[in-house]
Design a protein around this motif. Structure first.
Motif, PDB file in Angstrom:
ATOM      1  N   THR A 145       0.830  -1.210   0.000  1.00  0.00           N
ATOM      2  CA  THR A 145       0.000   0.000   0.000  1.00  0.00           C
ATOM      3  C   THR A 145       0.859   1.252   0.000  1.00  0.00           C
ATOM      4  OG1 THR A 145      -0.146  -0.048   2.420  1.00  0.00           O
ATOM      5  CG2 THR A 145      -1.899  -1.143   1.181  1.00  0.00           C
ATOM      6  N   SER A 146       2.080   1.141   0.500  1.00  0.00           N
ATOM      7  CA  SER A 146       3.022   2.271   0.464  1.00  0.00           C
ATOM      8  C   SER A 146       4.431   1.740   0.632  1.00  0.00           C
ATOM      9  CB  SER A 146       2.696   3.290   1.568  1.00  0.00           C
ATOM     10  OG  SER A 146       2.878   2.719   2.857  1.00  0.00           O
ATOM     11  N   GLY A 147       5.390   2.539   0.204  1.00  0.00           N
ATOM     12  CA  GLY A 147       6.786   2.140   0.306  1.00  0.00           C
ATOM     13  C   GLY A 147       7.174   1.108  -0.715  1.00  0.00           C
ATOM     14  N   HIS A 148       8.187   0.316  -0.399  1.00  0.00           N
ATOM     15  CA  HIS A 148       8.651  -0.728  -1.308  1.00  0.00           C
ATOM     16  C   HIS A 148       9.064  -1.958  -0.516  1.00  0.00           C
ATOM     17  CE1 HIS A 148      12.154   1.846  -0.317  1.00  0.00           C
ATOM     18  NE2 HIS A 148      12.814   0.708  -0.268  1.00  0.00           N
ATOM     19  N   PHE A 149       9.206  -3.072  -1.221  1.00  0.00           N
ATOM     20  CA  PHE A 149       9.497  -4.340  -0.557  1.00  0.00           C
ATOM     21  C   PHE A 149      11.000  -4.572  -0.514  1.00  0.00           C
ATOM     22  CE2 PHE A 149       9.285  -9.072  -0.164  1.00  0.00           C
ATOM     23  CZ  PHE A 149       8.534  -9.101   1.001  1.00  0.00           C
ATOM     24  N   LEU A 150      11.374  -5.624   0.160  1.00  0.00           N
ATOM     25  CA  LEU A 150      12.775  -5.991   0.290  1.00  0.00           C
ATOM     26  C   LEU A 150      13.342  -6.438  -1.049  1.00  0.00           C
ATOM     27  CD1 LEU A 150      12.284  -8.112   3.527  1.00  0.00           C
ATOM     28  CD2 LEU A 150      13.271  -5.816   3.431  1.00  0.00           C
ATOM     29  N   THR A 151      14.561  -6.046  -1.315  1.00  0.00           N
ATOM     30  CA  THR A 151      15.257  -6.446  -2.540  1.00  0.00           C
ATOM     31  C   THR A 151      16.544  -7.160  -2.154  1.00  0.00           C
ATOM     32  OG1 THR A 151      16.470  -4.357  -2.683  1.00  0.00           O
ATOM     33  CG2 THR A 151      14.300  -4.446  -3.747  1.00  0.00           C
ATOM     34  N   GLN A 152      17.283  -7.592  -3.171  1.00  0.00           N
ATOM     35  CA  GLN A 152      18.551  -8.263  -2.893  1.00  0.00           C
ATOM     36  C   GLN A 152      19.520  -7.313  -2.192  1.00  0.00           C
ATOM     37  OE1 GLN A 152      20.272 -10.020  -6.363  1.00  0.00           O
ATOM     38  NE2 GLN A 152      21.951 -10.999  -5.255  1.00  0.00           N
ATOM     39  N   GLY A 153      19.409  -6.019  -2.517  1.00  0.00           N
ATOM     40  CA  GLY A 153      20.300  -5.048  -1.892  1.00  0.00           C
ATOM     41  C   GLY A 153      19.881  -4.680  -0.484  1.00  0.00           C
ATOM     42  N   THR A 154      18.579  -4.451  -0.269  1.00  0.00           N
ATOM     43  CA  THR A 154      18.105  -4.019   1.058  1.00  0.00           C
ATOM     44  C   THR A 154      17.890  -5.183   2.017  1.00  0.00           C
ATOM     45  OG1 THR A 154      15.795  -4.084   0.321  1.00  0.00           O
ATOM     46  CG2 THR A 154      16.984  -1.999   0.073  1.00  0.00           C
ATOM     47  N   GLY A 155      17.877  -6.421   1.488  1.00  0.00           N
ATOM     48  CA  GLY A 155      17.631  -7.570   2.355  1.00  0.00           C
ATOM     49  C   GLY A 155      18.696  -7.786   3.403  1.00  0.00           C
ATOM     50  N   ALA A 156      19.895  -7.227   3.203  1.00  0.00           N
ATOM     51  CA  ALA A 156      20.971  -7.379   4.179  1.00  0.00           C
ATOM     52  C   ALA A 156      21.041  -6.214   5.147  1.00  0.00           C
ATOM     53  CB  ALA A 156      22.312  -7.525   3.450  1.00  0.00           C
ATOM     54  N   LEU A 157      20.164  -5.219   4.991  1.00  0.00           N
ATOM     55  CA  LEU A 157      20.181  -4.030   5.836  1.00  0.00           C
ATOM     56  C   LEU A 157      19.125  -4.143   6.932  1.00  0.00           C
ATOM     57  CD1 LEU A 157      20.454  -1.326   3.023  1.00  0.00           C
ATOM     58  CD2 LEU A 157      22.314  -2.364   4.333  1.00  0.00           C
ATOM     59  N   PRO A 158      19.262  -3.384   8.012  1.00  0.00           N
ATOM     60  CA  PRO A 158      18.258  -3.407   9.088  1.00  0.00           C
ATOM     61  C   PRO A 158      17.001  -2.635   8.697  1.00  0.00           C
ATOM     62  CG  PRO A 158      19.984  -1.847   9.639  1.00  0.00           C
ATOM     63  CD  PRO A 158      20.417  -2.532   8.361  1.00  0.00           C
ATOM     64  N   ASN A 188      17.088  -6.478  19.647  1.00  0.00           N
ATOM     65  CA  ASN A 188      17.825  -5.445  20.385  1.00  0.00           C
ATOM     66  C   ASN A 188      18.374  -4.392  19.432  1.00  0.00           C
ATOM     67  OD1 ASN A 188      17.650  -6.607  23.114  1.00  0.00           O
ATOM     68  ND2 ASN A 188      18.923  -8.245  22.256  1.00  0.00           N
ATOM     69  N   ARG A 189      17.579  -4.095  18.367  1.00  0.00           N
ATOM     70  CA  ARG A 189      18.088  -3.138  17.379  1.00  0.00           C
ATOM     71  C   ARG A 189      16.932  -2.430  16.703  1.00  0.00           C
ATOM     72  NH1 ARG A 189      22.777  -2.230  14.403  1.00  0.00           N
ATOM     73  NH2 ARG A 189      22.336  -1.179  12.429  1.00  0.00           N
ATOM     74  N   TRP A 190      17.182  -1.184  16.298  1.00  0.00           N
ATOM     75  CA  TRP A 190      16.201  -0.432  15.526  1.00  0.00           C
ATOM     76  C   TRP A 190      16.231  -0.897  14.071  1.00  0.00           C
ATOM     77  CZ3 TRP A 190      12.581   2.323  17.748  1.00  0.00           C
ATOM     78  CH2 TRP A 190      12.812   2.915  18.996  1.00  0.00           C
ATOM     79  N   PHE A 191      15.034  -1.094  13.511  1.00  0.00           N
ATOM     80  CA  PHE A 191      14.881  -1.409  12.092  1.00  0.00           C
ATOM     81  C   PHE A 191      14.026  -0.321  11.455  1.00  0.00           C
ATOM     82  CE2 PHE A 191      16.653  -5.362  13.210  1.00  0.00           C
ATOM     83  CZ  PHE A 191      16.896  -6.117  12.065  1.00  0.00           C
ATOM     84  N   THR A 192      14.416   0.124  10.280  1.00  0.00           N
ATOM     85  CA  THR A 192      13.681   1.163   9.556  1.00  0.00           C
ATOM     86  C   THR A 192      12.574   0.527   8.723  1.00  0.00           C
ATOM     87  OG1 THR A 192      15.671   2.530   9.418  1.00  0.00           O
ATOM     88  CG2 THR A 192      13.861   3.049   7.899  1.00  0.00           C
ATOM     89  N   VAL A 193      11.378   1.057   8.850  1.00  0.00           N
ATOM     90  CA  VAL A 193      10.235   0.533   8.089  1.00  0.00           C
ATOM     91  C   VAL A 193      10.257   1.156   6.696  1.00  0.00           C
ATOM     92  CG1 VAL A 193       7.734   0.368   7.943  1.00  0.00           C
ATOM     93  CG2 VAL A 193       8.877   0.217  10.178  1.00  0.00           C
ATOM     94  N   ILE A 194      10.316   0.320   5.662  1.00  0.00           N
ATOM     95  CA  ILE A 194      10.388   0.821   4.286  1.00  0.00           C
ATOM     96  C   ILE A 194       9.120   0.520   3.478  1.00  0.00           C
ATOM     97  CG2 ILE A 194      12.901   0.643   4.215  1.00  0.00           C
ATOM     98  CD1 ILE A 194      12.548  -1.956   2.588  1.00  0.00           C
ATOM     99  N   GLY A 195       8.172  -0.228   4.034  1.00  0.00           N
ATOM    100  CA  GLY A 195       6.962  -0.550   3.287  1.00  0.00           C
ATOM    101  C   GLY A 195       5.882  -1.138   4.166  1.00  0.00           C
ATOM    102  N   VAL A 196       4.642  -1.026   3.686  1.00  0.00           N
ATOM    103  CA  VAL A 196       3.482  -1.576   4.386  1.00  0.00           C
ATOM    104  C   VAL A 196       2.665  -2.378   3.371  1.00  0.00           C
ATOM    105  CG1 VAL A 196       1.367  -1.073   5.658  1.00  0.00           C
ATOM    106  CG2 VAL A 196       3.410   0.333   6.024  1.00  0.00           C
TER     107      VAL A 196
END
Length: 403
Positions: A145-158, A188-196
């Motif tokens: 509905t907004s943002g974008h999904f995980l990709t090969q590049g972002t899949g390794a990021l928090p 025990n870590r912050w994760f950035t929300v990139i999509g819903v």
């Protein structure tokens, strides 16, 4: 018998011209008779085309409900109280099954989800953190509905993507471009929300989950790499043959620890609808053809009665019984062929127009169009057979004596 006394053999072109005599001399009757068969054939095409279009639209709707989606889930071992160590490449192993078209997998990382690091761990949101890969959305029929999904590049990021219900519970219902991205505390870590995600009817567990990349889960959430659910889309016709072998494929060591979902109830509904529509096609088409055939037969019988003098004159001038018989038989076939072609055109137009008005995909089975023309020829042959034989039996004196 001398050559002069033998009847003249007529070529196919001559026979066709002879068969058209009645149509040319009585155009109004010919048009009305052809219209009768055209209406019958058009009715057949319409009653086949409209339900076929409706069925195709229904098939699309039912297919969207996951009629070809299987889900293989790992179950807890009652002895060890742990999930079995399903191989990390289980999705790739399932993809080797012939009828399987798409696969993907998710894994429960058992990490806690909190809106803030200030919230005590025992007061977590009750949501699940799933490790996943970028190929998940098309397999389960999900969309953002907004943002974008995980990709090969972002899949390794928090970074994380929220399911629909998870987003509502965490108060993050959208990701707006140009504004600071929201964050959630995972483990025990912050994760950035990139999509819903939008609601996912085929996988309700995804709606209540926070999705992170497979490599990121290994790095920051102590993920062991073993998937817990494998999704497989198969050829619908081969669904029953894939289901028994899926468990042994994804976990050969102990298939009993894998539970495979049964085929969707929507698949049974789809097959019942196909069977019902097929019966409807045959019944309505048969009635339409019967009405058209009776109309043509009636027209040809009346034509023989009205043209007795013409028949008698032709017999007196040397026409054989076979030539008279072929004349009326050809006239009936040509009449029905013209009506059949017209009826197919009208039926295709009518069915397509109705489908467009209902926003259905226009579907005219080729068998209906070809069958309409073929049926017209068969009807013409059957309807013209008796009148042709009757005309050929008339003697010149009997025919000419008719007032």
């Amino acid at each position: 018998m001398t050559d002069e006394s033998r009847p003249v053999r007529l070529s196919p072109v001559d026979l066709l011209g002879l068969g058209l005599v009645g149509l040319r001399t009585r155009p109004l009757r010919a048009v009305l008779a052809a219209l009768g068969i055209a209406i019958g054939i058009a009715t057949m095409v319409v009653v086949v085309g409209i339900p076929a279009s409706s069925q195709r639209a229904l098939d699309h709707q039912l297919s969207a409900l996951g009629t070809n989606l299987l889900q293989a889930s790992a179950t807890f071992d009652q002895v060890t109280q742990k999930l079995p160590p399903v191989p990390e490449d289980a999705a790739a192993m399932a993809a080797r099954i012939g009828p399987v078209q798409q696969t993907s997998a998710v894994a429960n990382t058992h990490a806690k989800v909190r809106r803030s690091d200030r919230i005590p761990p025992e007061q977590s949101s009750g949501l699940t953190v799933l490790a996943t890969r970028g190929d998940l959305l098309p397999v389960i029929g999900a969309r953002l509905t907004s943002g974008h999904f995980l990709t090969q590049g972002t899949g390794a990021l928090p970074v994380a993507v929220l399911g629909d219900k998870a987003a509502t519970r965490l108060g993050i219902t959208e990701v707006t471009r140009g504004e600071p991205a929201p964050t959630v505390w995972l483990g025990n870590r912050w994760f950035t929300v990139i999509g819903v995600l939008a609601p996912v009817p085929l996988a309700p567990d995804i709606e209540r989950a926070v999705l992170v990349g497979w490599p990121a889960a290994r790095t920051w959430l102590a993920f062991d790499g073993h998937p817990t659910v494998v999704y497989a889309r198969t050829q619908e016709s081969q669904l029953e043959s894939v289901r028994p072998v899926l468990a042994a494929t994804v976990f050969p060591e102990n298939p009993a620890r894998i539970q495979v979902s049964r085929p969707s109830d929507a698949l049974a509904a789809k097959r019942i609808a196909e069977s019902t529509f097929s019966s409807l096609f045959l019944g309505l088409a048969g009635v339409a053809l019967l009405v058209g055939g009776v109309g043509v037969a009636n027209t040809m019988v009346i034509s023989v009665l009205e043209r007795k003098r013409e028949i008698g004159l032709r017999r007196a001038l040397g026409a054989t019984k076979g030539q008279v018989r072929v004349q009326f038989f050809t006239e009936s076939v040509v009449l029905c062929l013209l009506g059949g072609l017209t009826g197919v055109g009208l039926g295709v137009f009518g069915a397509s127009s109705y489908a467009a008005a209902r926003d259905w995909p226009a579907t005219i089975p080729p068998a209906a169009a070809l069958g309409g023309v073929a049926s017209a020829l068969v009807i013409g042959a059957l309807a013209g057979l008796y009148p042709a034989v009757r005309a050929a039996r008339l003697t010149p004196t009997e025919a000419l004596a008719t007032p």
